[in-house]
Write an enzyme that holds these catalytic residues in place. Structure first.
Site, PDB file in Angstrom:
ATOM      1  N   LYS A  13     -15.996 -23.983  -3.016  1.00 31.04           N
ATOM      2  CA  LYS A  13     -17.263 -24.245  -2.308  1.00 31.04           C
ATOM      3  C   LYS A  13     -18.468 -23.793  -3.130  1.00 31.04           C
ATOM      4  O   LYS A  13     -19.436 -24.530  -3.283  1.00 31.04           O
ATOM      5  CB  LYS A  13     -17.297 -23.515  -0.942  1.00 31.04           C
ATOM      6  N   ARG A 127      -9.696 -15.270 -10.850  1.00 27.48           N
ATOM      7  CA  ARG A 127     -11.124 -15.610 -10.840  1.00 27.48           C
ATOM      8  C   ARG A 127     -12.022 -14.454 -11.280  1.00 27.48           C
ATOM      9  O   ARG A 127     -11.813 -13.308 -10.915  1.00 27.48           O
ATOM     10  CB  ARG A 127     -11.487 -16.020  -9.405  1.00 27.48           C
ATOM     11  N   ARG A 160     -15.180  -9.122 -11.241  1.00 30.53           N
ATOM     12  CA  ARG A 160     -14.130  -9.585 -10.336  1.00 30.53           C
ATOM     13  C   ARG A 160     -14.477  -9.059  -8.959  1.00 30.53           C
ATOM     14  O   ARG A 160     -14.881  -7.901  -8.819  1.00 30.53           O
ATOM     15  CB  ARG A 160     -12.763  -9.059 -10.767  1.00 30.53           C
ATOM     16  N   ARG A 172      -7.819 -12.962   4.326  1.00 35.39           N
ATOM     17  CA  ARG A 172      -8.881 -13.986   4.334  1.00 35.39           C
ATOM     18  C   ARG A 172      -8.324 -15.345   4.745  1.00 35.39           C
ATOM     19  O   ARG A 172      -8.960 -16.100   5.465  1.00 35.39           O
ATOM     20  CB  ARG A 172      -9.540 -14.062   2.942  1.00 35.39           C
TER      21      ARG A 172
HETATM   22  P1  AMP Z   1     -17.080 -15.584   0.681  1.00 38.68           P
HETATM   23  O1  AMP Z   1     -17.857 -15.216  -0.530  1.00 38.68           O
HETATM   24  O2  AMP Z   1     -17.672 -16.763   1.408  1.00 38.68           O
HETATM   25  O3  AMP Z   1     -15.607 -15.742   0.407  1.00 38.68           O
HETATM   26  O4  AMP Z   1     -17.217 -14.353   1.700  1.00 38.68           O
HETATM   27  C1  AMP Z   1     -16.754 -13.058   1.355  1.00 38.68           C
HETATM   28  C2  AMP Z   1     -16.591 -12.227   2.611  1.00 38.68           C
HETATM   29  O5  AMP Z   1     -17.853 -12.089   3.279  1.00 38.68           O
HETATM   30  C3  AMP Z   1     -15.667 -12.819   3.675  1.00 38.68           C
HETATM   31  O6  AMP Z   1     -14.298 -12.515   3.431  1.00 38.68           O
HETATM   32  C4  AMP Z   1     -16.187 -12.117   4.926  1.00 38.68           C
HETATM   33  O7  AMP Z   1     -15.792 -10.759   4.973  1.00 38.68           O
HETATM   34  C5  AMP Z   1     -17.695 -12.126   4.694  1.00 38.68           C
HETATM   35  N1  AMP Z   1     -18.319 -13.370   5.186  1.00 38.68           N
HETATM   36  C6  AMP Z   1     -18.947 -14.322   4.438  1.00 38.68           C
HETATM   37  N2  AMP Z   1     -19.430 -15.304   5.212  1.00 38.68           N
HETATM   38  C7  AMP Z   1     -19.088 -14.976   6.485  1.00 38.68           C
HETATM   39  C8  AMP Z   1     -19.285 -15.608   7.740  1.00 38.68           C
HETATM   40  N3  AMP Z   1     -19.920 -16.785   7.839  1.00 38.68           N
HETATM   41  N4  AMP Z   1     -18.798 -14.986   8.847  1.00 38.68           N
HETATM   42  C9  AMP Z   1     -18.171 -13.802   8.766  1.00 38.68           C
HETATM   43  N5  AMP Z   1     -17.934 -13.158   7.610  1.00 38.68           N
HETATM   44  C10 AMP Z   1     -18.383 -13.733   6.468  1.00 38.68           C
END
Ligand code: AMP
Length: 214
Positions: A13, A127, A160, A172
């Site tokens: 994404k 990554r 990282r 996750r």
């Molecule tokens: P990401 O970079 O999108 O993978 O997000 C990393 C972490 O941030 C996730 O595993 C959640 O802990 C938190 N996070 C990011 N976006 C959200 C969201 N929309 N709702 C809840 N937690 C989020």
């Protein structure tokens, strides 16, 4: 044009969002990036969410909706938003719909990036990202250059993520299937959903997204 990129962690994404920013002058709104910035600058909210993020669980709807609301006000007038990693729950999806209506905006498309779990584990555990511009590297398919300078911005700050390990990834993924994947049906029912194969090469995924949007 306002779009959502929907998909599990590691689906690509962020990479595709950055391409759209470059090509279409849109604004990327990544709640993950906003939360990581809050965490590393040590704000009260950042400290509160750090452990939850590291474990791979979702932070509260209230916090992320607040962040998106704030950012939409700051970027008001942008030529289009790419929501990356938001919404992740039905409550967030409803809140986003209401925020957009309040701004006189519409949601034009939700792109679901489909990938299988095995590929996600391989991608995520290999990554790293440039701490300066966010360019994504992969130990196997796109290693950090020998001169240790980012190919995009020239910085030497490769990082990282604390949650890019197998334990957090399992949590996750579970959060994705339990809390986020119902959004696929939600947006399908609204007629907004387009699905692309996220396992194709970066350029092929970009081309599929382009044809979905155009
Ligand atoms: P990401 O970079 O999108 O993978 O997000 C990393 C972490 O941030 C996730 O595993 C959640 O802990 C938190 N996070 C990011 N976006 C959200 C969201 N929309 N709702 C809840 N937690 C989020």
């Amino acid at each position: 044009m306002n779009i959502i990129l929907l998909g599990p962690p590691g689906a690509g994404k962020g990479t595709q969002a950055r391409k759209l920013v470059d090509e279409r002058n849109m604004v990327q709104l990544s709640t993950g990036d906003m939360l990581r910035a809050a965490k590393s600058s040590g704000t009260e909210m950042g400290l509160k969410v750090a452990a939850v993020m590291d474990a791979g669980e979702l932070v509260t709807d209230e916090i992320v909706i607040g962040l998106i609301h704030e950012q939409l006000e700051l970027d008001n007038g942008a030529s289009g938003y790419i929501f990356d990693g938001f919404p992740r729950t039905l409550a967030q999806a409803d809140a986003l719909g209401a925020l957009l209506v309040g701004m006189g905006e519409t949601l034009d498309c939700v792109i679901e990036m489909q990938v299988d779990d095995e590929a996600l584990v391989a991608r995520i555990t290999a990554r790293s990202t440039c701490g300066s511009c966010g360019e994504v590297y992969n130990d196997n398919t796109k290693p950090i250059p020998a001169d240790e300078k980012c190919t995009n911005c020239g910085a030497s700050d490769f990082q990282r993520r604390a949650d890019d390990n197998e334990d957090s990834l399992r949590t996750r993924l579970m959060a994705y299937y339990k809390q986020t994947s119902p959004l696929v049906g939600y947006y399908y029912a609204k007629g907004d959903l387009k699905s692309v194969d996220g396992l194709a090469s970066m350029d092929d995924v970009a081309a599929s997204i382009k044809s979905a949007l155009d």
